[in-house]
Design an enzyme around this catalytic site. Structure first.
Site, mmCIF file in Angstrom:
data_model
loop_
_atom_site.group_PDB
_atom_site.id
_atom_site.type_symbol
_atom_site.label_atom_id
_atom_site.label_comp_id
_atom_site.label_asym_id
_atom_site.label_seq_id
_atom_site.Cartn_x
_atom_site.Cartn_y
_atom_site.Cartn_z
ATOM 1 N N GLY A 156 0.962 -1.165 0.000
ATOM 2 C CA GLY A 156 0.029 -0.175 -0.168
ATOM 3 C C GLY A 156 0.934 1.278 0.058
ATOM 4 O O GLY A 156 1.883 1.269 -0.403
ATOM 5 N N ILE A 158 2.532 2.796 2.503
ATOM 6 C CA ILE A 158 3.761 2.917 3.263
ATOM 7 C C ILE A 158 4.655 1.688 2.398
ATOM 8 O O ILE A 158 5.563 2.073 2.314
ATOM 9 C CB ILE A 158 3.533 2.603 4.767
ATOM 10 N N THR A 236 6.691 -2.196 11.172
ATOM 11 C CA THR A 236 6.159 -0.898 11.577
ATOM 12 C C THR A 236 4.569 -1.046 11.100
ATOM 13 O O THR A 236 3.829 -0.006 10.813
ATOM 14 C CB THR A 236 6.632 0.000 10.471
ATOM 15 N N ARG A 238 1.426 -3.697 12.276
ATOM 16 C CA ARG A 238 0.581 -3.636 13.794
ATOM 17 C C ARG A 238 1.361 -5.062 14.451
ATOM 18 O O ARG A 238 1.780 -5.740 13.762
ATOM 19 C CB ARG A 238 -0.533 -4.067 13.541
ATOM 20 N N GLU A 267 0.621 -2.892 23.564
ATOM 21 C CA GLU A 267 1.361 -1.439 23.802
ATOM 22 C C GLU A 267 0.770 -0.735 24.786
ATOM 23 O O GLU A 267 -0.601 -0.778 25.260
ATOM 24 C CB GLU A 267 0.861 -0.676 22.563
ATOM 25 N N HIS A 286 6.253 2.674 19.114
ATOM 26 C CA HIS A 286 5.428 3.039 18.279
ATOM 27 C C HIS A 286 5.570 4.516 17.742
ATOM 28 O O HIS A 286 4.545 5.448 17.842
ATOM 29 C CB HIS A 286 4.054 2.893 18.840
HETATM 30 P P1 NAP Z 1 -2.830 1.226 2.895
HETATM 31 O O1 NAP Z 1 -2.376 2.141 1.700
HETATM 32 O O2 NAP Z 1 -3.983 0.933 2.909
HETATM 33 O O3 NAP Z 1 -1.862 -0.248 2.698
HETATM 34 C C1 NAP Z 1 -2.254 -1.390 3.376
HETATM 35 C C2 NAP Z 1 -2.146 -2.423 2.653
HETATM 36 O O4 NAP Z 1 -2.324 -3.706 3.275
HETATM 37 C C3 NAP Z 1 -2.815 -2.526 1.208
HETATM 38 O O5 NAP Z 1 -2.013 -2.715 0.046
HETATM 39 C C4 NAP Z 1 -3.418 -3.849 1.118
HETATM 40 O O6 NAP Z 1 -3.615 -4.567 0.091
HETATM 41 C C5 NAP Z 1 -2.607 -4.619 2.261
HETATM 42 N N1 NAP Z 1 -3.330 -5.580 2.932
HETATM 43 C C6 NAP Z 1 -4.666 -5.832 3.291
HETATM 44 N N2 NAP Z 1 -4.789 -7.112 3.570
HETATM 45 C C7 NAP Z 1 -3.659 -7.901 3.181
HETATM 46 C C8 NAP Z 1 -3.250 -9.257 3.356
HETATM 47 N N3 NAP Z 1 -4.239 -10.160 3.823
HETATM 48 N N4 NAP Z 1 -2.204 -9.647 2.830
HETATM 49 C C9 NAP Z 1 -1.154 -8.677 2.756
HETATM 50 N N5 NAP Z 1 -1.383 -7.222 2.311
HETATM 51 C C10 NAP Z 1 -2.535 -6.966 2.645
HETATM 52 O O7 NAP Z 1 -2.246 1.673 4.198
HETATM 53 P P2 NAP Z 1 -0.748 2.430 4.664
HETATM 54 O O8 NAP Z 1 -0.697 3.717 4.854
HETATM 55 O O9 NAP Z 1 0.263 1.921 3.631
HETATM 56 O O10 NAP Z 1 -0.548 1.577 6.077
HETATM 57 C C11 NAP Z 1 -0.467 0.344 6.396
HETATM 58 C C12 NAP Z 1 -0.644 -0.069 7.758
HETATM 59 O O11 NAP Z 1 0.621 0.450 8.516
HETATM 60 C C13 NAP Z 1 -1.608 0.523 8.511
HETATM 61 O O12 NAP Z 1 -2.975 -0.218 8.314
HETATM 62 C C14 NAP Z 1 -1.343 0.707 10.018
HETATM 63 O O13 NAP Z 1 -1.637 -0.427 10.783
HETATM 64 C C15 NAP Z 1 0.374 0.811 9.832
HETATM 65 N N6 NAP Z 1 0.768 1.894 10.197
HETATM 66 C C16 NAP Z 1 1.545 2.062 11.270
HETATM 67 C C17 NAP Z 1 2.224 3.182 11.572
HETATM 68 C C18 NAP Z 1 3.142 3.383 12.598
HETATM 69 O O14 NAP Z 1 3.220 4.300 13.688
HETATM 70 N N7 NAP Z 1 4.091 2.352 13.113
HETATM 71 C C19 NAP Z 1 1.935 4.496 11.107
HETATM 72 C C20 NAP Z 1 0.949 4.372 9.864
HETATM 73 C C21 NAP Z 1 0.557 3.205 9.703
HETATM 74 P P3 NAP Z 1 -4.758 -4.033 -1.151
HETATM 75 O O15 NAP Z 1 -3.796 -2.804 -1.903
HETATM 76 O O16 NAP Z 1 -4.811 -5.143 -1.828
HETATM 77 O O17 NAP Z 1 -5.798 -3.550 -0.484
#
Ligand code: NAP
Length: 329
Positions: A156, A158, A236, A238, A267, A286
């Site tokens: 996605g 990130i 990074t 969950r 956490e 985090h």
């Molecule tokens: P995003 O653009 O919505 O990307 C999420 C990705 O996860 C999408 O590409 C999605 O696939 C993929 N996904 C969903 N189900 C899956 C599966 N079963 N197997 C493999 N991939 C799967 O969100 P983002 O902005 O990149 O953020 C991603 C995650 O990072 C967030 O959901 C959050 O939990 C975490 N995060 C953590 C921090 C931190 O402080 N550490 C900060 C920001 C975010 P599709 O493209 O096919 O839908």
């Protein structure tokens, strides 16, 4: 006319507070600490809107109690703490803050990769404790990033930002996910592989998927044993994507080289967490999005989403568009 009643878990940046001024009747559940659960229970039935800065579980009983609630504006991109189906059934719009924290979180993944690969934690400790007595060809030696294969799980926003950075470091990028991203494969020179193949081929694995029923426990003992024994795991995404007990075994028994973590099953991390004892595990509290401009962007989006919803418009980052057809039971 009275203003909609809004509760906020903790104070957000001024840029967000100023958007709310004069448009909502705002109560802070806490300035900066953890909100008192009793206050949350007491106030929930009176809330028209919420700004949620922390991952409080918002399940069916939460929405049932929030009788007047029209919008829950999350100060995060992840919404794994929210029962989206229940929110939709109860007619509550859920919004998040995508995009603005992408670069900061990808930077955190790279930082963890470098720190783990180059034994930053261990080497810094040795130096501060006076262990740096001479230069030696074999001392303090870690792993190279350049020429290594990086496997990204979840391509996605990130995941792709991590890929862009990795390419600049001379890494070969492979990825896996729910769906293939052909246009990004070409742009980023990335190759799609099923998870098992990716785990076997990667020198570094970066977890960047959303936490869902399918990704909960995605990396357990079986998957960790598939990784190369000099591979590094970076999380990074969950905490619950990884089985933390299995990860402890993997890092302490040498199934893998080490891990760089920003997120955990529980956490804040309890001080008796065994991973805290390991030299080859780098742990951050985090901090993925914890950079000034990113946090200001999150505050701006969270406040904008909230007022747009309360003023009768469709908020820009609506997670559950199905709600627009629902009437609260
Ligand atoms: P995003 O653009 O919505 O990307 C999420 C990705 O996860 C999408 O590409 C999605 O696939 C993929 N996904 C969903 N189900 C899956 C599966 N079963 N197997 C493999 N991939 C799967 O969100 P983002 O902005 O990149 O953020 C991603 C995650 O990072 C967030 O959901 C959050 O939990 C975490 N995060 C953590 C921090 C931190 O402080 N550490 C900060 C920001 C975010 P599709 O493209 O096919 O839908």
């Amino acid at each position: 006319m009275s203003l909609p009643k809004v509760f906020m878990t903790q104070r957000i940046q001024d840029v967000g507070m100023s958007i709310l001024e004069g448009r909502v009747d705002l109560t802070l559940w806490s300035e900066d600490g953890r909100p008192d659960p009793e206050a949350v229970m007491r106030d929930l039935p009176y809330a028209d809107g919420l700004i949620m800065t922390m991952g409080i579980a918002m399940d069916r009983s939460f929405f049932k109690m929030a009788e007047r609630l029209r919008v829950a504006s999350l100060y995060s991109v992840g919404y794994d703490n929210v029962d989206i189906k229940a929110a939709t059934e109860f007619g509550v719009m859920v919004t998040n803050t995508p995009g603005v924290l992408t670069d900061a979180t990808a930077d955190t993944a790279l930082m963890l990769m470098l720190m783990t690969a180059r034994k930053a934690r261990e080497n810094e400790k040795i130096m501060r404790e006076g262990g740096w007595t001479h230069w030696s060809p074999n001392q303090f030696v870690g792993k190279d990033l350049s020429g290594s294969v990086l496997g990204i799980v979840g391509f996605g926003d990130i995941g792709r930002a991590v890929a862009k950075r990795a390419a600049a470091f001379g890494m070969k990028v492979i990825y896996t996910g729910r769906s293939r991203k052909i246009e990004h494969e070409e742009q980023l020179g990335a190759e799609y592989l099923p998870l098992e193949e990716l785990l076997k081929r990667s020198d570094f694995v970066s977890l960047n998927c959303a936490l869902t029923n399918e990704t909960s426990g995605l990396i357990g003992e079986r998957e960790l044993r598939m990784m190369k024994n000099d591979a590094v795991l970076i999380n990074t995404a969950r905490g619950a994507v990884v089985d933390q007990k299995a990860l402890f075994m993997a890092c302490s028994e040498g199934w893998i080289y080490g891990a760089g973590l920003d997120v955990y099953e529980k956490e804040p991390v309890p001080m008796d967490e065994p991973l805290l004892e390991l030299e080859n595990v780098v742990m951050m509290p985090h901090i993925g999005s914890a950079a000034k401009r990113s946090r200001e962007g999150m505050a701006r989006l969270a406040a904008t989403n909230l007022v747009e919803a309360l003023e009768g418009r469709v908020p820009p980052n609506l997670v559950n568009p199905g709600v627009l057809k629902e009437k609260r039971p």
